[in-house]
Design a protein around this motif. Structure first.
Motif, PDB file in Angstrom:
ATOM      1  N   LEU A  84       0.459  -1.278  -0.635  1.00 15.04           N
ATOM      2  CA  LEU A  84      -0.023   0.266   0.545  1.00 15.04           C
ATOM      3  C   LEU A  84       0.736   1.415   0.236  1.00 15.04           C
ATOM      4  O   LEU A  84       0.636   2.286  -0.218  1.00 15.04           O
ATOM      5  CB  LEU A  84      -1.375   0.285   1.519  1.00 15.04           C
ATOM      6  CG  LEU A  84      -2.406  -1.104   0.869  1.00 15.04           C
ATOM      7  CD1 LEU A  84      -3.227  -1.308   2.818  1.00 15.04           C
ATOM      8  CD2 LEU A  84      -3.073  -0.823  -0.382  1.00 15.04           C
ATOM      9  N   PHE A 100       1.699   2.064  -3.537  1.00 17.17           N
ATOM     10  CA  PHE A 100       0.788   2.340  -4.533  1.00 17.17           C
ATOM     11  C   PHE A 100       0.941   3.721  -4.084  1.00 17.17           C
ATOM     12  O   PHE A 100       1.250   4.704  -5.016  1.00 17.17           O
ATOM     13  CB  PHE A 100      -0.314   1.896  -4.385  1.00 17.17           C
ATOM     14  CG  PHE A 100      -0.184   0.535  -4.582  1.00 17.17           C
ATOM     15  CD1 PHE A 100       0.365   0.247  -6.011  1.00 17.17           C
ATOM     16  CD2 PHE A 100      -1.182  -0.875  -3.771  1.00 17.17           C
ATOM     17  CE1 PHE A 100       0.258  -1.428  -5.869  1.00 17.17           C
ATOM     18  CE2 PHE A 100      -0.937  -2.174  -4.543  1.00 17.17           C
ATOM     19  CZ  PHE A 100      -0.100  -2.207  -5.755  1.00 17.17           C
ATOM     20  N   THR A 140       3.141  -4.259  -6.420  1.00 12.67           N
ATOM     21  CA  THR A 140       2.271  -5.496  -6.983  1.00 12.67           C
ATOM     22  C   THR A 140       2.203  -6.769  -6.427  1.00 12.67           C
ATOM     23  O   THR A 140       1.641  -7.618  -6.542  1.00 12.67           O
ATOM     24  CB  THR A 140       1.805  -4.866  -8.473  1.00 12.67           C
ATOM     25  OG1 THR A 140       1.386  -4.078  -8.972  1.00 12.67           O
ATOM     26  CG2 THR A 140       0.834  -6.331  -9.167  1.00 12.67           C
ATOM     27  N   THR A 155     -12.066  -4.578  -1.905  1.00 12.63           N
ATOM     28  CA  THR A 155     -10.817  -3.695  -2.481  1.00 12.63           C
ATOM     29  C   THR A 155      -9.944  -3.814  -2.534  1.00 12.63           C
ATOM     30  O   THR A 155      -8.982  -3.186  -3.432  1.00 12.63           O
ATOM     31  CB  THR A 155     -11.404  -2.254  -1.156  1.00 12.63           C
ATOM     32  OG1 THR A 155     -10.563  -2.561  -0.163  1.00 12.63           O
ATOM     33  CG2 THR A 155     -12.483  -1.763  -1.276  1.00 12.63           C
ATOM     34  N   THR A 160      -7.452  -3.184  -5.791  1.00 14.78           N
ATOM     35  CA  THR A 160      -6.477  -2.701  -6.306  1.00 14.78           C
ATOM     36  C   THR A 160      -5.656  -3.175  -6.573  1.00 14.78           C
ATOM     37  O   THR A 160      -4.620  -2.852  -7.877  1.00 14.78           O
ATOM     38  CB  THR A 160      -6.399  -2.220  -4.422  1.00 14.78           C
ATOM     39  OG1 THR A 160      -6.723  -1.409  -3.562  1.00 14.78           O
ATOM     40  CG2 THR A 160      -4.597  -1.906  -4.539  1.00 14.78           C
ATOM     41  N   GLU A 161      -5.746  -4.755  -6.386  1.00 12.10           N
ATOM     42  CA  GLU A 161      -4.598  -5.611  -7.268  1.00 12.10           C
ATOM     43  C   GLU A 161      -4.898  -6.046  -8.719  1.00 12.10           C
ATOM     44  O   GLU A 161      -3.677  -5.174  -9.251  1.00 12.10           O
ATOM     45  CB  GLU A 161      -4.604  -6.934  -7.357  1.00 12.10           C
ATOM     46  CG  GLU A 161      -3.302  -8.008  -7.495  1.00 12.10           C
ATOM     47  CD  GLU A 161      -2.040  -7.914  -6.897  1.00 12.10           C
ATOM     48  OE1 GLU A 161      -1.920  -6.899  -5.923  1.00 12.10           O
ATOM     49  OE2 GLU A 161      -1.008  -8.251  -7.230  1.00 12.10           O
ATOM     50  N   TYR A 184      -4.035  -2.314 -11.098  1.00 13.15           N
ATOM     51  CA  TYR A 184      -2.060  -2.423 -10.754  1.00 13.15           C
ATOM     52  C   TYR A 184      -1.407  -2.932 -11.989  1.00 13.15           C
ATOM     53  O   TYR A 184      -0.684  -2.708 -12.717  1.00 13.15           O
ATOM     54  CB  TYR A 184      -1.847  -2.071 -10.059  1.00 13.15           C
ATOM     55  CG  TYR A 184      -1.607  -0.782  -9.002  1.00 13.15           C
ATOM     56  CD1 TYR A 184      -1.018   0.421  -9.876  1.00 13.15           C
ATOM     57  CD2 TYR A 184      -2.476  -0.977  -7.735  1.00 13.15           C
ATOM     58  CE1 TYR A 184      -1.417   1.580  -8.901  1.00 13.15           C
ATOM     59  CE2 TYR A 184      -2.579   0.361  -7.417  1.00 13.15           C
ATOM     60  CZ  TYR A 184      -2.068   1.222  -7.599  1.00 13.15           C
ATOM     61  OH  TYR A 184      -2.624   2.645  -7.085  1.00 13.15           O
ATOM     62  N   GLY A 202      -5.116   5.730  -9.049  1.00 12.50           N
ATOM     63  CA  GLY A 202      -4.897   4.362  -9.314  1.00 12.50           C
ATOM     64  C   GLY A 202      -4.563   4.482  -7.721  1.00 12.50           C
ATOM     65  O   GLY A 202      -4.882   3.485  -6.823  1.00 12.50           O
ATOM     66  N   SER A 224      -7.388   4.551  -4.415  1.00 11.25           N
ATOM     67  CA  SER A 224      -7.716   2.611  -3.949  1.00 11.25           C
ATOM     68  C   SER A 224      -6.376   2.247  -2.791  1.00 11.25           C
ATOM     69  O   SER A 224      -6.953   1.639  -1.876  1.00 11.25           O
ATOM     70  CB  SER A 224      -7.026   1.396  -5.297  1.00 11.25           C
ATOM     71  OG  SER A 224      -6.119   1.708  -5.334  1.00 11.25           O
ATOM     72  N   ALA A 225      -5.081   2.699  -2.822  1.00  5.01           N
ATOM     73  CA  ALA A 225      -4.467   2.202  -1.169  1.00  5.01           C
ATOM     74  C   ALA A 225      -5.444   2.484  -0.346  1.00  5.01           C
ATOM     75  O   ALA A 225      -5.407   1.599   0.953  1.00  5.01           O
ATOM     76  CB  ALA A 225      -2.965   2.986  -1.431  1.00  5.01           C
ATOM     77  N   THR A 227      -8.640   0.950   0.771  1.00  7.64           N
ATOM     78  CA  THR A 227      -8.100  -0.170   0.787  1.00  7.64           C
ATOM     79  C   THR A 227      -8.167  -0.570   2.350  1.00  7.64           C
ATOM     80  O   THR A 227      -8.481  -1.287   2.781  1.00  7.64           O
ATOM     81  CB  THR A 227      -7.093  -1.209   0.106  1.00  7.64           C
ATOM     82  OG1 THR A 227      -7.389  -0.954  -0.887  1.00  7.64           O
ATOM     83  CG2 THR A 227      -7.655  -2.391   0.575  1.00  7.64           C
TER      84      THR A 227
END
Lengths: 232, 54
Positions: free
Chosen positions: A54, A57, A87, A117, A121-122, A125, A152, A155-156, A159
């Motif tokens: 995280l 990201f 990732t 989430t 997220t994964e 990426y 993107g 999203s971290a 999450t």
């Protein structure tokens, strides 16, 4: 051939050592959790990899901003490295979570807010690399990558926060857990030692891998430039 | 004596998968680096040849 800096060689050795210690602390040193048994030990690597994933990201989003402001390709190399390494680490987080969930929740996977989430997220990426590969022009690719990483990157924190904001069965390590959380536990002093060392170890390994990946990006750029020179 | 549920198989699987994934990633970086260095050498010699011809 690029010569490897001595500091990077030292960091490689330190990374291997801290990974070994973190594994020992997780598998041998930390006490067995009474309800879940040994499977709880994957928690240390689960949190360690989630932390660097995280953070990476968020760093890639920051690098995206830096590229858009300066147009300096070094920020593009940093961004790609952060996304790729994160990732990989976040993939480990998801797999370890699934392995832990099987005996703890009696299922490999459930569409809980945190798991959903994390999966999104994964996928965001993974798509980042697929989309980047489709763009030939390096400047356009870097600009696209920067905007994508910036969006993107949202999203971290989502999450991270989702288990603190919504009803979820996912346990919360720091802060108050939801009433529905299943599989939570109180950490003993030895568990905390293993936990904080895992965070430290994965941070060191992350920096090491980032450094290698940034150097690889520099080499890729050099080869691309030479290809253009030769073909002209 | 305290007895714990036997979930050691899951623990071993988790750690093995984590270490293998990291190992494969390191291997991929190493191989990409090696291939790029080979490409770099080839391209540098091609460039040198082109400069000589000119």
């Amino acid at each position: 051939m690029q010569s490897k800096p001595i500091a990077l060689t030292i960091l490689d050795i330190v990374s291997i050592i801290v990974l070994g210690i973190a594994t020992y602390l997780a598998v041998v040193f930390a006490p067995t959790e009474a309800v879940m048994g040994d499977v709880q030990r994957v928690f240390y690597f689960h949190i360690g990899t989630a932390w660097v994933g995280l953070v990476g990201f968020v760093l890639s989003a920051a690098a995206g901003i830096a590229y858009l402001v300066t147009k300096d390709m070094k920020w593009d190399r940093f961004e790609v490295a952060a996304v790729e390494v994160s990732t990989m680490f976040f993939f480990i987080t998801i797999v370890l979570g699934s392995i832990w969930a099987r005996p703890a929740w009696n299922t490999w996977w459930t569409w809980d807010p945190r798991l959903t989430t994390a999966a999104v997220t994964e996928l965001i990426y993974i798509a980042y690399f697929m989309l980047r590969q489709g763009i030939e022009d390096p400047d356009k690719r870097a600009r696209f990558g920067a905007v994508y990483a910036l969006l993107g990157g949202l999203s971290a924190p989502i999450t991270f926060m989702v288990i603190r904001l919504f009803r979820t069965i996912h346990p919360v390590v720091i802060g108050n857990a939801s009433a529905e959380a299943q599989g939570g536990f109180d950490m003993t002093a030895d568990m905390r030692t293993a936990f904080f060392f895992a965070l430290f170890a994965f941070t060191v390994i992350f920096i090491d891998m980032m450094w290698h990946r940034i150097r690889l990006g520099g080499l890729q750029e050099k080869v691309e430039q030479l290809k253009l020179n030769v073909s002209m | 004596m305290e007895t714990f549920p036997d979930t050691s198989g899951y623990m071993i699987a988790g750690h093995v998968i984590a270490l293998i994934t990291m190992g494969l990633y390191v291997l991929s970086v190493y191989l990409r680096n090696k291939n790029l260095n080979q490409d770099l050498e080839t391209l540098q010699s091609l460039e040198a040849e082109q400069t000589k011809k000119k």
